[in-house]
Design an enzyme around this catalytic site. Structure first.
Site, short mmCIF file in Angstrom:
data_model
loop_
_atom_site.label_atom_id
_atom_site.label_comp_id
_atom_site.label_asym_id
_atom_site.label_seq_id
_atom_site.Cartn_x
_atom_site.Cartn_y
_atom_site.Cartn_z
N ARG A 58 0.83 -1.22 0.00
CA ARG A 58 0.00 0.00 0.00
C ARG A 58 0.86 1.26 0.00
O ARG A 58 0.43 2.32 -0.42
CB ARG A 58 -0.96 -0.02 1.21
CG ARG A 58 -1.83 1.22 1.32
CD ARG A 58 -3.04 1.02 2.21
NE ARG A 58 -2.70 0.45 3.48
CZ ARG A 58 -2.15 1.11 4.51
NH1 ARG A 58 -1.88 2.39 4.40
NH2 ARG A 58 -1.87 0.51 5.65
N TYR A 112 -15.01 17.43 -17.20
CA TYR A 112 -15.63 16.10 -17.10
C TYR A 112 -16.69 16.11 -15.99
O TYR A 112 -16.43 16.60 -14.88
CB TYR A 112 -14.52 15.09 -16.80
CG TYR A 112 -15.00 13.71 -16.45
CD1 TYR A 112 -15.85 13.01 -17.30
CD2 TYR A 112 -14.59 13.08 -15.28
CE1 TYR A 112 -16.30 11.73 -16.98
CE2 TYR A 112 -15.02 11.80 -14.95
CZ TYR A 112 -15.87 11.14 -15.81
OH TYR A 112 -16.31 9.88 -15.50
N ASP A 184 -6.18 18.83 -15.77
CA ASP A 184 -6.49 17.45 -16.16
C ASP A 184 -6.09 17.33 -17.62
O ASP A 184 -6.69 17.94 -18.50
CB ASP A 184 -7.98 17.19 -15.96
CG ASP A 184 -8.38 15.75 -16.29
OD1 ASP A 184 -7.70 15.12 -17.12
OD2 ASP A 184 -9.39 15.27 -15.73
N LYS A 209 -7.16 5.96 -19.89
CA LYS A 209 -7.41 6.37 -21.28
C LYS A 209 -6.15 6.11 -22.11
O LYS A 209 -5.63 5.01 -22.10
CB LYS A 209 -7.88 7.82 -21.29
CG LYS A 209 -9.02 8.09 -20.29
CD LYS A 209 -10.25 7.29 -20.63
CE LYS A 209 -11.43 7.36 -19.71
NZ LYS A 209 -11.47 8.15 -18.52
N1 PLP Z 1 -10.79 13.04 -16.34
C1 PLP Z 1 -11.34 12.96 -17.55
C2 PLP Z 1 -11.12 14.06 -18.53
C3 PLP Z 1 -12.12 11.85 -17.89
O1 PLP Z 1 -12.67 11.78 -19.11
C4 PLP Z 1 -12.31 10.83 -16.93
C5 PLP Z 1 -13.12 9.63 -17.21
O2 PLP Z 1 -13.79 9.54 -18.22
C6 PLP Z 1 -11.72 10.96 -15.68
C7 PLP Z 1 -10.94 12.07 -15.41
C8 PLP Z 1 -11.89 9.90 -14.60
O3 PLP Z 1 -11.03 8.83 -14.84
P1 PLP Z 1 -11.29 7.33 -14.33
O4 PLP Z 1 -12.50 6.83 -15.07
O5 PLP Z 1 -10.02 6.61 -14.67
O6 PLP Z 1 -11.54 7.37 -12.87
#
Ligand code: PLP
Length: 395
Positions: A58, A112, A184, A209
């Site tokens: 962890r 998002y 992000d 992604k």
């Molecule tokens: N940030 C963006 C721009 C996203 O499109 C997503 C998920 O679609 C996330 C964060 C969240 O990521 P996760 O699904 O790996 O938790």
């Protein structure tokens, strides 16, 4: 070697190197959850260093560290800290930005849906307050900062309508007001943009992604200066949202081909965006590679290598009613959430990533009725264009 290594070389060679004692070219998957504690380890942990030695899974593990090193090298960060998902990374990053507990977050409207829900549903009760602002509007952010925002959080290329953020301008505004600036960078990846070089303090990715890239790993990462990341890693140790070693192994393997995959995806997105813009069934295409896109000029200043990202969105003249029938007529592109994989995916934002938004709120985020989001894969662009043309023509 004295000259700094370039991106594609780092993607292959950063991190662990085979040695006579550890000769495997593909790093072994090390699943151990606990490690022998011996005098050398004792002297480190007795001095308070729980990060360097192997102690317990962890706290950290070899495959996780391998992947973190590569991610940090590609993002130009001092350190990266891996989490079990993008949301876990964003959660840790938001909490860390306010060492005193909670605060006001200037949150881009073009974001998002999961990020805004996290703040609205889970973090509001801890005292977090959101001040929404339009990422394109300098005055809007000035007002949010004037209202006491301690963190400005944006997406470099936003979900779903690929609005391009002027990161240097946003960084200057945030820092001018004494706030931190986080980005992000999931849509862009370090192939298309490196936010730390444009003034960001913190970068976060859903590594689920393009970084992992094969629709088979859930992961997230926070990157930035070493001292800040030490605090984020400390928080991860407390809360336990570290990535599993097997997922980290897959992620590190995928990183070697990141540049190849993302460049192919961007090429496909450019070709498909151009083809869709010429179709009479399409009201509007959102893609900064198109000269008529409002973000086109800015993209030349903030994106790298003449690339404009792998994501696009378009609006069908038939409106919301036509979106699902259209998607069901596609033969190659798959109706599925997520992005950045080798296969092209489509999703309808108001039914998936941005549910519950009114028509007005959708326009504020940047997309109108009949919007379909496309996450380009690495297929031949001509086959993708034919797939979309077939589905449009059969409507
Ligand atoms: N940030 C963006 C721009 C996203 O499109 C997503 C998920 O679609 C996330 C964060 C969240 O990521 P996760 O699904 O790996 O938790």
């Amino acid at each position: 070697m004295s000259t700094p290594l370039r991106f594609s070389t780092l993607a292959v060679h950063a991190g662990r190197r085979p040695t006579p004692e550890d000769p495997d070219l593909s790093p072994p998957l090390r699943r151990a959850t606990t490690f022998l504690q011996h005098p050398e380890v004792h002297s480190l942990t007795d001095a308070g260093d729980w990060a360097t030695p192997l102690v317990y899974s962890r706290y950290g593990s070899p495959n996780v560290s391998d992947a973190e090193e590569v991610l940090a090298a590609l993002e130009g960060a001092e350190r990266g800290v891996l989490f079990a998902s993008g949301m876990a990374a964003i959660h840790a990053m938001l909490l860390h930005a306010f060492p005193s507990g909670a605060g006001k977050v200037a949150l881009a409207r073009q974001i998002y849906g999961g990020t805004s829900s996290l703040l609205a549903k889970a973090l509001a009760s801890l005292g977090f307050e959101v001040i929404p602002f339009d990422v394109r509007d300098e005055g809007d952010l000035a007002a949010a900062l004037g209202a006491g925002a301690g963190l400005v959080h944006v997406e470099g290329l936003s979900n779903p309508s690929v609005v391009v953020a002027d990161l240097p301008r946003l960084a200057e505004q945030a820092h001018g007001a004494g706030a931190l600036f986080s980005v992000d960078s999931t849509f862009a990846t370090p192939v298309v943009q490196r936010p730390l070089e444009l003034g960001a303090d913190l970068v976060v990715h859903s590594a689920t992604k393009a970084l992992a890239g094969h629709s088979d790993v859930t992961a997230g990462v926070v990157l930035g200066r070493a001292a800040r990341m030490e605090a984020v890693a400390g928080y991860r140790k407390l809360t336990g949202a570290i990535l599993d070693p097997a997922a980290a192994w897959l992620l590190r393997r995928s990183m070697a081909t990141l540049g190849l995959r993302v460049e192919a995806q961007c090429k496909a997105a450019m070709a498909l965006a151009g083809a869709l813009a010429a179709r009479e069934e399409v009201a509007r295409v959102h893609y900064p590679g198109l000269p008529q896109d409002p973000g086109h000029e800015l993209s030349g200043r903030v994106l790298k290598g003449g690339l404009h990202g792998s994501m696009l969105a378009f609006e069908l003249k038939g409106g919301d009613e036509e979106a699902r029938p259209f998607v069901s007529r596609l033969r190659l592109a798959v109706d599925a959430p997520s992005l950045g994989g080798v296969e092209t995916l489509v999703s309808i934002p108001h039914l998936m990533s941005h549910t519950g938004l009114s028509a007005e709120q959708r326009l504020a985020v940047g997309f109108g009725p009949g919007c379909v989001r496309v996450a380009c894969g690495i297929e031949d662009p001509e086959d993708l264009i034919a797939d979309f043309a077939g589905a449009l023509g059969a409507g």
